[in-house]
Design a protein around this motif. Structure first.
Motif, mmCIF file in Angstrom:
data_model
loop_
_atom_site.group_PDB
_atom_site.id
_atom_site.type_symbol
_atom_site.label_atom_id
_atom_site.label_comp_id
_atom_site.label_asym_id
_atom_site.label_seq_id
_atom_site.Cartn_x
_atom_site.Cartn_y
_atom_site.Cartn_z
ATOM 1 N N ILE A 5 -28.550 -17.736 -18.780
ATOM 2 C CA ILE A 5 -29.089 -18.606 -17.735
ATOM 3 C C ILE A 5 -28.034 -19.618 -17.293
ATOM 4 C CG2 ILE A 5 -30.814 -20.393 -17.244
ATOM 5 C CD1 ILE A 5 -32.771 -18.803 -18.918
ATOM 6 N N LEU A 6 -27.308 -20.128 -18.247
ATOM 7 C CA LEU A 6 -26.243 -21.088 -17.921
ATOM 8 C C LEU A 6 -25.191 -20.431 -17.021
ATOM 9 C CD1 LEU A 6 -26.053 -23.985 -18.950
ATOM 10 C CD2 LEU A 6 -24.379 -23.214 -20.616
ATOM 11 N N ILE A 17 -26.622 -19.774 -13.503
ATOM 12 C CA ILE A 17 -26.666 -20.999 -12.695
ATOM 13 C C ILE A 17 -25.262 -21.369 -12.221
ATOM 14 C CG2 ILE A 17 -27.099 -23.491 -12.824
ATOM 15 C CD1 ILE A 17 -29.447 -22.788 -14.713
ATOM 16 N N THR A 18 -24.310 -21.224 -13.131
ATOM 17 C CA THR A 18 -22.925 -21.525 -12.748
ATOM 18 C C THR A 18 -22.468 -20.595 -11.631
ATOM 19 O OG1 THR A 18 -22.471 -22.196 -15.010
ATOM 20 C CG2 THR A 18 -20.563 -21.750 -13.627
ATOM 21 N N THR A 30 -24.552 -21.497 -8.334
ATOM 22 C CA THR A 30 -24.609 -22.856 -7.765
ATOM 23 C C THR A 30 -23.429 -23.752 -8.102
ATOM 24 O OG1 THR A 30 -25.776 -23.843 -9.635
ATOM 25 C CG2 THR A 30 -27.138 -22.788 -7.957
ATOM 26 N N ALA A 31 -22.453 -23.247 -8.814
ATOM 27 C CA ALA A 31 -21.355 -24.142 -9.208
ATOM 28 C C ALA A 31 -19.975 -23.603 -8.843
ATOM 29 C CB ALA A 31 -21.420 -24.416 -10.705
ATOM 30 N N PHE A 76 -32.603 -20.920 -4.217
ATOM 31 C CA PHE A 76 -33.476 -21.493 -5.246
ATOM 32 C C PHE A 76 -34.452 -20.440 -5.773
ATOM 33 C CE2 PHE A 76 -37.444 -23.649 -6.422
ATOM 34 C CZ PHE A 76 -36.991 -24.568 -7.355
ATOM 35 N N VAL A 79 -32.577 -17.761 -7.962
ATOM 36 C CA VAL A 79 -32.215 -18.247 -9.299
ATOM 37 C C VAL A 79 -33.464 -18.413 -10.156
ATOM 38 C CG1 VAL A 79 -31.244 -20.208 -10.568
ATOM 39 C CG2 VAL A 79 -30.109 -19.393 -8.506
#
Lengths: 272, 452
Positions: free
Chosen positions: A199-200, A203-204, A207-208, A253, A256
């Protein structure tokens, strides 16, 4: 604390949902219903961008498996494990901008990768990855995997450190080899850590990576490395269509959220 | 930590930069809401008189980098401050690459400057939500002294609201190295594709790289540069027909447009340009150093080429047409605008009015740029050479094409044309994406009755 969360996170999320149904130029807005979504889903570029996100998603298992394998070796205290543990964690402490610049220097036509290939006599296979849509996406994905490698390795090492040693001893007594121990003991007990890392990393990835892509390829060539996150920026700040950008943000959104929930349920059902 | 970063990104990035206000901001003038017309009838509320002795400080953002426009800007400010000792104008040099993103973000949070460099044409209309119409602050007679003032106006009509004071005229043009041309035995400038091919062949045969392309002269990203060439590539059709690109009656995928782009791509394929075309960050420096015979830039680069090359540099117009070229991109490409959240609008407007003053226009000319006020004249020989094409040789003035196509199409083109010119995307695919971007716009954004 809850009020703070609602104010700083909940309200902007709700605002974004609202603005996605408006023609918003950053200053004024007017309600247009589903027009932004209709425009988005009829935009061929949006589907290409979505495809780029799918490629990033497909790369996540690689970004999990490699650190998992390395963490297993480090946990076995192979020679130099202390040094490698620090070395592998290094990319985590580097900013995305620097990573992007390193990525350019590494993958450029006259960059490090091709230099190494020429040096070892493989000049015939050198390639200018950043010059093509597919190649640039591959370069971004490799750089992304490298950049999250340290974080995921540390997560798995931490996870392995918490495992009950008696279970390992019991496995050894039962004659389990290294592979059997990994598959039947370590991985099942690491499930929650793998879940967390997935999940980390997801998300990265979604969105990062803006800074990395901005520096490394600016979303190009063409739209070859434009992700949904970058697309939001382009629509909002390059063309000033904030309502459409909000709609893309909502889509991101939802994606994810949906993947995270699916992944959580998959792991939970296996645990059950 | 990453979750926090996620939370921050969720708010700032994923959510597309929410407004500082909690609710949608209503139109300042309900009668004009949705019409696209600014509220020019709203009376201004001066916060301080430019003639007052009370100290006033305002900020001006510019994105000129090392172009000649930058020293001109500082000279304007110095001259204005000398006339108005109570006024301080803080000039902030912002990065060109993401200048408009910064300006837009600052406008949403109302933390930006009073004055800002603004591009004209549809770039202006795209950003007009945070620009102040100047009609209530500067007499129309003064505003209409600026050539091309309509391109900085609402619906390109000054009476509907002027947003930008274009203080200089610009051209897209080529610069060539006279010695390298002579060395290759070239005695006349090309005016068609065929003549350009001959020039390129002679230069290459003499061991000289014909063109160098890239981002070396400005801080802009590569995406803006194809539009210099595209403006000339599209001169295959009359300037009056450029509106057809806007309303869609001439699709971007038209075979004649693709054929023009293909001819350009052939320049690179034939080795007449640098390999890293449009992505060479040292392109301009390489031209100045004599490593290529030609490059494309504009009037903003005149002082730099003259400083480095003296009389060895000449100007030319890219001959990307089959018949002898008779067009030139001569356009008020940018200027200064006032933001609608400025706290000292009267002072800012007074500064803009000062740009029409002969003293200000002399500053423009002294920097090698082309003054825009009627009756003023350029003093630089290269600037005058460029002006002579339309003024005395019968060339048609064309706008910059990126200023008269929809922002959404321009943004897509900025991405895909770079790839097409570099040969990593087919010209067909690139043009198709521009056409898709056009057709994805609401019908009223493709009006045949004028630009909006």
């Amino acid at each position: 604390m809850i009020l703070l969360e609602l104010g700083l996170l909940g309200l902007p999320i709700l605002q974004t949902f609202y603005y996605s149904f408006t023609d918003w130029n950053g200053q004024t807005s007017s309600w247009i219903g589903l027009d932004n979504y209709a425009r988005l889903f009829n935009d061929s570029t949006f589907w290409q961008v979505l495809g780029n996100n799918a490629l990033l998603l497909a790369s996540i298992p690689i970004a999990i498996v490699i650190p998992l394998a390395v963490a297993f070796l480090l946990n076995e205290h192979v020679t130099g494990w202390r040094f490698f543990r620090s070395a592998y964690f290094l990319p985590t402490a580097i900013s995305w901008v620097v990573i992007g610049i390193v990525g350019i220097r590494f993958f450029a036509a006259e960059g490090i990768l091709n230099g190494v290939l020429r040096t070892v006599g493989l000049g015939g296979v050198q390639t200018d990855l950043l010059s093509s849509e597919v190649g640039a996406m591959v370069a971004v994905i490799i750089t992304f995997i490298w950049s999250v490698f340290g974080t995921n390795t540390i997560i798995f090492i931490t996870g392995m450190a918490t495992l009950d040693r008696e279970v390992y001893e019991a496995a050894h007594v039962d004659g389990a080899g290294a592979w059997a121990t990994l598959v039947h003991v370590t991985l099942p007990m690491l499930r929650r850590f793998i879940q967390f890392a997935f999940i980390l990393t997801l998300i990265t990835a979604f969105t990062a990576l803006f800074s990395l892509i901005f520096v490394m390829t600016s979303g190009g060539p063409g739209f070859g490395t434009t992700t949904l996150e970058f697309f939001v920026y382009e629509k909002a700040f390059a063309t000033g269509v904030f309502g459409l950008a909000a709609a893309i943000g909502v889509v991101l959104f939802v994606i994810v959220f949906a993947i995270s929930i699916t992944q959580l349920r998959l792991f939970r059902s296996r645990a059950d | 930590m990453v979750y926090r970063r996620f939370a921050a990104l969720l708010v700032a990035g994923l959510l597309a930069g929410c407004s500082a206000s909690a609710t949608p901001t209503p139109s300042a003038n309900p009668s004009t809401a949705g019409s696209g017309a600014p509220s020019v009838t709203t009376s201004a509320a001066p916060s301080a008189s430019p003639t007052t002795a009370a100290p006033v400080s305002i900020t001006l953002w510019q994105n000129y980098g090392t172009e000649a426009n930058a020293p001109a800007t500082y000279a304007f400010v110095k001259a204005y401050e000398a006339l108005h000792p109570n006024v301080t104008i803080d000039v902030v040099s912002q990065p060109a690459a993401n200048y408009f993103a910064l300006l837009t973000a600052a406008a949403i949070s109302k933390t930006g400057p009073c004055l800002a460099t603004q591009w004209t044409g549809l770039f202006t209309l795209q950003d007009k939500s945070y620009l102040e119409p100047l009609n209530n602050y500067i007499p129309m007679t003064t505003l209409k002294q600026f050539k091309g003032i309509e391109w900085g106006s609402n619906n390109f009509n000054p009476d509907s609201g002027v947003y930008v004071v274009p203080w200089e005229m610009q051209t897209y043009n080529g610069f060539y190295n006279k010695k390298l041309f002579a060395q290759a035995g070239i005695t006349s400038l090309p005016t068609t594709w065929a003549e350009l091919a001959v020039v390129d062949q002679k230069l290459k045969a003499a061991g000289i790289q014909p063109f160098v392309y890239g981002t070396g002269a400005q801080g802009l990203t590569a995406g803006f540069y194809p539009y210099y060439d595209l403006s000339y590539l599209m001169m295959m059709i009359p300037v009056t027909d450029w509106q057809k690109l806007y309303d869609g009656s001439l699709p971007w995928t038209d075979p004649t447009i693709q054929a023009q782009l293909d001819k350009w791509v052939a320049l690179k394929a034939n080795g007449y340009t640098n390999k890293d075309v449009l992505n060479d960050t040292q392109s301009f420096q390489q031209f100045l150093a004599g490593k290529a015979a030609m490059t494309l830039e504009g009037t903003w680069a005149i002082s730099a080429v003259e400083k480095a090359m003296g009389s060895n540099v000449g100007v030319f117009l890219p001959p990307f047409v089959d018949q002898p070229l008779k067009g030139i991109v001569e356009f008020p490409g940018d200027g200064f605008a006032m933001t609608n959240y400025c706290q000292h609008k009267d002072v800012a407007a007074d500064f803009l009015k000062f740009l029409a003053d002969p003293a200000a226009q002399k500053i423009v000319a002294d920097e090698g740029l082309i003054p825009s006020v009627l009756g003023s004249s350029a003093s630089d020989p290269l600037a005058n050479a460029l002006l002579s094409f339309a003024a005395t040789q019968g060339y048609t003035r064309y706008p910059m094409i990126d200023n008269v196509i929809q922002g959404e199409v321009q943004a897509v083109g900025a991405t895909v044309l770079v790839a097409a010119f570099a040969g990593t995307m087919s010209t067909h695919d690139a043009l198709q994406k521009m056409q898709d971007a056009l057709m994805a716009l609401p019908a009223d954004r493709r009006s045949s009755s004028g630009y909006k």
